[in-house]
Design an enzyme around this catalytic site. Sequence first.
Site, mmCIF file in Angstrom:
data_model
loop_
_atom_site.group_PDB
_atom_site.id
_atom_site.type_symbol
_atom_site.label_atom_id
_atom_site.label_comp_id
_atom_site.label_asym_id
_atom_site.label_seq_id
_atom_site.Cartn_x
_atom_site.Cartn_y
_atom_site.Cartn_z
ATOM 1 N N HIS A 409 0.798 -1.235 0.000
ATOM 2 C CA HIS A 409 0.000 0.000 0.000
ATOM 3 C C HIS A 409 0.823 1.274 0.000
ATOM 4 O O HIS A 409 0.264 2.358 0.139
ATOM 5 C CB HIS A 409 -0.945 0.041 1.203
ATOM 6 N N LYS A 604 -7.953 14.297 4.653
ATOM 7 C CA LYS A 604 -7.167 13.071 4.675
ATOM 8 C C LYS A 604 -6.139 13.225 5.790
ATOM 9 O O LYS A 604 -6.018 14.303 6.376
ATOM 10 C CB LYS A 604 -6.477 12.828 3.331
ATOM 11 N N ARG A 605 -5.397 12.150 6.100
ATOM 12 C CA ARG A 605 -4.326 12.284 7.083
ATOM 13 C C ARG A 605 -3.422 13.455 6.696
ATOM 14 O O ARG A 605 -3.186 13.704 5.505
ATOM 15 C CB ARG A 605 -3.515 10.986 7.154
ATOM 16 N N LYS A 610 1.285 14.400 1.205
ATOM 17 C CA LYS A 610 -0.054 14.755 0.693
ATOM 18 C C LYS A 610 -0.177 16.253 0.434
ATOM 19 O O LYS A 610 -1.148 16.722 -0.137
ATOM 20 C CB LYS A 610 -1.135 14.284 1.675
ATOM 21 N N THR A 715 -8.420 6.856 -2.014
ATOM 22 C CA THR A 715 -9.771 6.334 -2.241
ATOM 23 C C THR A 715 -10.808 7.436 -2.025
ATOM 24 O O THR A 715 -11.917 7.336 -2.533
ATOM 25 C CB THR A 715 -10.075 5.149 -1.305
ATOM 26 N N LYS A 719 -14.520 8.783 -3.830
ATOM 27 C CA LYS A 719 -15.765 9.105 -3.120
ATOM 28 C C LYS A 719 -16.307 10.466 -3.560
ATOM 29 O O LYS A 719 -17.506 10.633 -3.792
ATOM 30 C CB LYS A 719 -15.517 9.093 -1.599
HETATM 31 C C1 26V Z 1 2.292 1.868 7.762
HETATM 32 C C2 26V Z 1 2.776 1.941 9.015
HETATM 33 C C3 26V Z 1 4.215 2.001 9.192
HETATM 34 C C4 26V Z 1 4.609 1.651 10.574
HETATM 35 C C5 26V Z 1 3.780 2.435 11.522
HETATM 36 C C6 26V Z 1 2.380 2.006 11.478
HETATM 37 C C7 26V Z 1 1.906 1.964 10.088
HETATM 38 C C8 26V Z 1 0.553 1.910 9.870
HETATM 39 C C9 26V Z 1 0.075 1.833 8.596
HETATM 40 C C10 26V Z 1 0.953 1.818 7.556
HETATM 41 C C11 26V Z 1 0.370 1.652 6.225
HETATM 42 C C12 26V Z 1 0.687 2.746 5.329
HETATM 43 C C13 26V Z 1 0.157 2.414 4.008
HETATM 44 C C14 26V Z 1 -1.151 3.063 3.696
HETATM 45 O O1 26V Z 1 -1.935 3.397 4.537
HETATM 46 N N1 26V Z 1 -1.379 3.224 2.421
HETATM 47 C C15 26V Z 1 -2.564 3.815 1.879
HETATM 48 O O2 26V Z 1 -3.387 2.750 1.436
HETATM 49 C C16 26V Z 1 -4.570 3.199 0.805
HETATM 50 C C17 26V Z 1 -5.373 1.960 0.475
HETATM 51 O O3 26V Z 1 -4.718 1.195 -0.456
HETATM 52 C C18 26V Z 1 -4.235 4.009 -0.420
HETATM 53 O O4 26V Z 1 -5.422 4.475 -1.007
HETATM 54 C C19 26V Z 1 -3.344 5.187 -0.048
HETATM 55 O O5 26V Z 1 -2.944 5.862 -1.202
HETATM 56 C C20 26V Z 1 -2.141 4.680 0.703
HETATM 57 O O6 26V Z 1 -1.377 5.769 1.175
#
Ligand code: 26V
Length: 875
Positions: A409, A604-605, A610, A715, A719
């Site tokens: 992701h 968004k975050r 971003k 996403t 929406k």
């Molecule tokens: C990464 C990490 C790194 C360690 C700390 C905790 C943590 C928690 C979550 C993540 C995941 C990051 C990846 C993510 O959220 N990607 C997002 O995924 C969406 C669904 O596919 C996508 O639409 C977004 O563009 C993407 O940033």
Amino acid sequence: MTSTIDPKSIGRPARPHRHARTLTGYFPEKDASGKDKWPRGDEKAWKDGQRSVDKDVKSVTRNFVGHVQTSLARQAYNLDDFGAYQAAALSTRDDLLVNWNNTQLTYTRKSPKRAYYLSLEFLMGRTLDNALLNLGLKETFSDGVQRLGFNMEDILEQERDAALGNGGLGRLAACYLDSSASQELPVWGYGLRYKYGIFQQFISTDGEQLEAPDPWLDNQNPWELPRLDVIYDVRFYGHADRLNDGTPRALWQGGQEVLAVAYDVMIPGYSTATTNNLRLWESKPKRGFDLNSFNAGNYEGAVEASNSAQAITSVLYPNDHTYVVLFGKELRLKQQYFWTAASLADIIRRFKNLGKSMQEFPDYVAIQLNDTHPTLAIPELMRILIDDEDLRWDNAWGIVTNTFFYTNHTVLPEALEKWPVPLMEHVLPRHMQIIYDIVLDFLLAVEKKFPGDRERLARMSLIEEGVPKQVRMAHLACIGSRKVNGVAELHSELVQTTILKDFVEFEGIGKFGNVTNGITPRRWLDQCNPELSTLITNTLKLKKSVWLKDLTKLEGLLPFAEDKVFRAKWAAIKQRNKERLAHYVQTTLGLTIRTDAMFDVQIKRIHEYKRQSLNILGVIHRYFTLKKMTAAEKAKVNRRVVFFAGKAAPAYYIAKLTIRLIVNVARIINADPDTKEYLQLYFLPDYSVSLAEVLIPASDISQHISTAGTEASGTSNMKFCLNGGLLLGTVDGANIEIAEEVGENNVFFFGHLTPAVEDLRYQHLYHPVPIEEKCPALAEVINQVSTGAFGDGGVYEPLLNTIRQSDYYLLTDDFDSYIAALDMVDEAYLDKEEWVKKSIRTTAKMGKFSSDRAINEYAESYWNIEPTSVPPEGY
Ligand code: 26V
């Protein structure tokens, strides 16, 4: 520094109508023959699809009142909105349970291949409205509660969001569960039942983000079923000794044992009897407390073990995309193992009930890894197959690599998960042994294919050299899976050409693919924008259940873009959605928003990639441009209300400064009599799924402006467009595919393209050009902030320096084209008729982005599972 919470900034609405009252009309009037007279006859509630039990207003109210008196132990003359919500939820749950039981029974009887979606995050939002929609009971229920003296919308507002996720990744998991159930696919989710979800965000009077815990379970959660009978032991620490008996087996003993208790959440499909399951694990101590310590007067010691067990599922980590702050966090590692171990134990137990041999595991089970977070499932399944099932290594590895599927992701380097080897050895000694065995086998195979290429071996190894050594989870997930995919075309391409390039060369391109993300049109159109949904149904002359399950049917709206009457209806709905948002802001924040303006939204975050900073600097640019205008010039400009919302990770300093800048700019410009008629700015606190449901339908234009190549998909872009909002964005993630569908003339693109990014960064470092020369407009804006136009300028220096110095996210390169794109948006908006045409055409072409399409791609091309229909009850 001390800071106070401005009560006006608190995002959560106060509970309206908290006074208790009597249920009206509970005792029905009698008709002439002495029979009960109900407002409506025994109509069929299940209008569009099949339904197990015919429900009428009468049975709905009877069930509701039953719960008031029994489950809630309250009197019919003493109920407030919250009590009404609880009774409504409990009676809806009764209906869900019938379908849920039938579904599980059907799966047991038919034993189809099943898929399991392992995600550390499920951002579900509210449930009641969605459950009623999917059951086909919305109107009946609404009539029923109205008869009892309540208003459905007030009742729905009582529900707290289930916010067990950070952002897009968690919401995607929720949309995928909805689509799986709606298409009768045998898919279960597995996650953690965090006691506290994503923190509540408050904004202090000086614009600082403050965090408070999210005690979402305090009011009890009617949507979960505690399964105290479904419990597994999970071990941590201890020691692992290889048996050295000619097998790869080892004995792992000692350490800490923790119980995993299952809580089931029902996931109803839309207009089908299928109701799938989301199983969330709670950690519990194996033994209550240590009586020996207690008796010896060591009270802390007595409860220490129990506290340490409970801590595992206590809180969701509020970071995403930044692994550094998590570096070496033992509790996060324990969360990951606890969850994967319990989930695998449960999956294997269910598989074993089929009476098949372990060899057939991949024929009955597919496991989807949502990012690398559940990657420990790979060595865990190896451990079970080798140590418990006594399989040979190659045999076990064959089963593993046919069972797992890995979705990446993000390609941001700081978000790629790595775990220090010493920590792994301490917490999971047996898994670390297995990982080393996997590495050995793997590197031998690479060496065989690319003899003597030591650099390649170092790049590809699962272990990154350094102090300490670290396990690269993406590499482990990749080699342990049958297939690997990204979440939009550009992103999948980047996965294959950057972070996993060597793996493509080694394993062949066939293993790598793309599944472009999707969103559920049930929540993100029908529920959040009911008027638009009704207009679409009436216009397409199709049942709602038809187009909501085949979103490409929206194309039927295209010809109506030319119909003036239809356009007027379309525009009027957007206007009412703006008023609904304005009302929300008025009642929650006490702020008055003008609705005769373009609504421009970025939610968004908060993250540097971003580029909310680009947006706020653009707002400031606009503000000073307006200030220089004469009254006559201003009268021609487009009125704009700019909204921001989003949370910053608590330790992310630059992101928090960005929020602070937005809030302080808002304070100045909203009060400036020269401009406030033309430009307003709001930061709405405590962004959530429920807030998104109000904001998205009200937007004219939304911003998705990440540096090219950084946003995997996005996403929320989907929406907004589904709700007829136009898109202003960079050529990144799913923006590209949205433009392909709706046509480039209906989106506003700007900025450099992905291939240029690396070169530009190189230029910044080695051939820097002063910002005044490179981008004077931006230099001017930065100067204004820095010299105190929005309060103490010094505060923002660290944020401004990120742009002045390396400018990693390319603001200086993209600012001018961003401003030009905003001007084009203004120009387009001035032609209202043309704008509405664009809006209609956008919605009409969003069919591809239904999560039904996405989940079907996973089901067919990855998991190899098929729909399994559930007979409605009584058949
Ligand atoms: C990464 C990490 C790194 C360690 C700390 C905790 C943590 C928690 C979550 C993540 C995941 C990051 C990846 C993510 O959220 N990607 C997002 O995924 C969406 C669904 O596919 C996508 O639409 C977004 O563009 C993407 O940033």
